[in-house]
Scaffold this motif. Structure first.
Motif, short mmCIF file in Angstrom:
data_model
loop_
_atom_site.label_atom_id
_atom_site.label_comp_id
_atom_site.label_asym_id
_atom_site.label_seq_id
_atom_site.Cartn_x
_atom_site.Cartn_y
_atom_site.Cartn_z
N ALA A 1 -18.64 3.16 -44.79
CA ALA A 1 -19.04 3.52 -43.73
C ALA A 1 -20.01 2.17 -43.09
O ALA A 1 -20.79 1.59 -43.89
CB ALA A 1 -19.93 4.85 -43.41
N PRO A 2 -19.86 1.87 -41.84
CA PRO A 2 -20.88 0.92 -41.32
C PRO A 2 -22.21 0.94 -41.66
O PRO A 2 -22.81 2.14 -41.56
CB PRO A 2 -20.70 1.02 -39.70
N HIS A 3 -22.82 0.04 -42.10
CA HIS A 3 -24.16 0.22 -42.53
C HIS A 3 -25.22 -0.52 -41.46
O HIS A 3 -25.67 -1.84 -41.61
CB HIS A 3 -24.59 -0.61 -43.78
N GLU A 4 -25.32 0.17 -40.44
CA GLU A 4 -26.24 -0.54 -39.11
C GLU A 4 -27.69 -0.67 -39.66
O GLU A 4 -28.06 -0.16 -40.49
CB GLU A 4 -26.17 0.35 -38.19
N LYS A 5 -28.00 -1.62 -39.07
CA LYS A 5 -29.54 -1.92 -39.12
C LYS A 5 -30.39 -0.77 -38.59
O LYS A 5 -30.24 -0.38 -37.47
CB LYS A 5 -29.77 -3.33 -38.43
N LEU A 6 -31.40 -0.53 -39.33
CA LEU A 6 -32.49 0.41 -38.75
C LEU A 6 -33.54 -0.09 -38.45
O LEU A 6 -34.13 -1.15 -39.06
CB LEU A 6 -32.75 1.53 -40.09
N THR A 7 -34.27 0.68 -37.46
CA THR A 7 -35.66 -0.12 -37.14
C THR A 7 -36.48 0.98 -38.11
O THR A 7 -36.39 2.05 -38.44
CB THR A 7 -36.01 0.47 -35.72
N ILE A 8 -37.87 0.60 -38.11
CA ILE A 8 -38.87 1.52 -38.96
C ILE A 8 -38.84 2.80 -38.33
O ILE A 8 -39.07 3.90 -39.03
CB ILE A 8 -40.05 0.51 -38.90
N ALA A 9 -38.86 2.82 -36.91
CA ALA A 9 -39.01 4.08 -36.18
C ALA A 9 -38.20 4.97 -36.48
O ALA A 9 -38.26 6.14 -36.93
CB ALA A 9 -39.33 3.56 -34.73
N GLN A 10 -36.83 4.72 -36.56
CA GLN A 10 -35.59 5.49 -36.79
C GLN A 10 -35.84 5.89 -38.00
O GLN A 10 -35.48 7.12 -38.61
CB GLN A 10 -34.53 4.63 -36.67
N LYS B 1 -26.85 -3.70 -49.64
CA LYS B 1 -27.09 -2.69 -48.47
C LYS B 1 -28.50 -2.35 -48.37
O LYS B 1 -28.89 -1.30 -48.01
CB LYS B 1 -26.23 -1.49 -48.59
N ILE B 2 -29.71 -3.18 -48.46
CA ILE B 2 -30.92 -2.99 -48.23
C ILE B 2 -31.50 -3.06 -46.87
O ILE B 2 -31.19 -3.88 -46.05
CB ILE B 2 -31.86 -4.18 -49.14
N ASP B 3 -32.13 -1.82 -46.48
CA ASP B 3 -32.67 -1.92 -45.31
C ASP B 3 -34.13 -2.45 -45.10
O ASP B 3 -34.52 -3.04 -43.86
CB ASP B 3 -32.80 -0.39 -44.83
N PHE B 4 -35.02 -2.06 -45.94
CA PHE B 4 -36.26 -2.51 -46.08
C PHE B 4 -36.71 -2.78 -47.41
O PHE B 4 -36.34 -2.60 -48.45
CB PHE B 4 -37.15 -1.56 -45.50
#
Length: 303
Positions: free
Chosen positions: A61-70, A166-169
């Motif tokens: 599945a696409p691994h879209e970039k997240l914001t910290i708020a999301q 696939k690291i977000d933060f």
């Protein structure tokens, strides 16, 4: 249809997921070892955390970039926020564990990946370690907050590394970490909006522990000689070995003398106590004897 983790909200004025695809296409990302259910953490630990090469994220599945708020609102259950924390983790202690606890609980639905640098890399950029890399890897695998361990982690995080896992933060304390010719190795992570700060635990660090051992070296060397370690294993010279063993004998003698003194004091106390009882009984008997004597031989006595 995947649902949001506890704490997620929907409706007007609430940031949505990066795209509708995130809701429509189910993710197959590895799941956290501890599952957050409402406000509780239900343990589902059945063993140590796996190594990344054993359970790499193969999600299509696409691994879209997240914001910290999301991320703070909560993501779909099948799409945990992938948080990365790295370090040396030598002499793993409470300060390390608290930092990982913070990294794990930054978001309602998070998957904590911990990178541990190898011996070669650590000795090159930071210095010698007490524990070797295998021991440090294993220490991290057995921390309850860790979901996955990356061996031989890079010193500087590249876009390729972040994409591969696939690291977000990235979680770390906010103090600039100068190393490898950089004033702050996390500067590019901060500029990309992927950095989330944790707080250091004051009063405990690997350097502090090593300082205590060096400061009290003689005490620990003597203790380990008593426990059966050889002078060669402790890297103790012949003269120092004899000195330590002599000091141990002196300490044993002191302990024996102390025990004898304590027992002597206890004996004297018991003798004094018994003497007091005997004197008291003698006085009572004496008065009784005198009374009986006067009854017999006194002016008004029977005799």
């Amino acid at each position: 249809m995947p649902v949001r983790a506890a704490g997620a909200e929907s409706g007007a004025g609430v940031p949505k997921s990066p795209s509708d695809t995130m809701e429509e296409l189910e993710h197959t990302c590895p799941q956290p070892r501890l599952v957050r259910e409402y406000i509780f953490l239900w343990p589902s630990l059945t063993g140590p955390a796996p190594f990344a090469d054993e359970t790499s994220c193969q999600c299509q599945a696409p691994h879209e970039k997240l914001t910290i708020a999301q991320a703070r609102l909560g993501t779909p259950v099948d799409r945990p926020v992938r948080v990365y924390a790295d370090g040396i983790f030598d002499l793993f202690h409470a300060g390390h564990a608290r930092a990982l606890m913070q990294a794990k609980t930054l978001f309602p639905n998070s998957y904590l990946i911990v990178g541990v640098c190898s011996d070669d890399l650590t000795h090159k950029f930071k210095g010698f370690t007490v524990m070797n890399e295998t021991e440090r890897y294993e220490a991290l695998r057995h921390c309850r907050y860790v979901d996955e361990v990356i061996r031989d982690a890079p010193w500087t995080l590249t876009p390729e590394f972040l994409e591969k896992h696939k690291i977000d933060f990235v979680a770390h304390d906010d103090i600039p970490y100068s190393s490898a010719g950089s004033d702050d190795v996390y500067k590019h992570i901060k500029e990309a909006g992927m950095f989330v700060p944790t707080q250091r635990t004051e009063g405990i660090s690997t350097s502090d522990i090593i300082t205590r051992i060096v400061r009290d070296y003689d005490v620990y060397a003597r203790r380990n000689l008593q426990r059966g370690y050889t002078a060669k294993e402790l890297n103790v010279s012949f003269i120092n070995e004899k000195k330590y063993r002599f000091q141990n004998q002196v300490d044993k003698m002191k302990e024996k003398v102390k025990n004898v003194e304590e027992k002597s004091k206890e004996f004297v106390y018991k003798v004094e106590e018994k003497s007091h009882d005997l004197i008291q009984k003698w006085e009572e008997k004496s008065r009784e004897f005198i009374g009986n004597f006067l009854e017999l031989f006194g002016p008004d006595g029977a005799w």
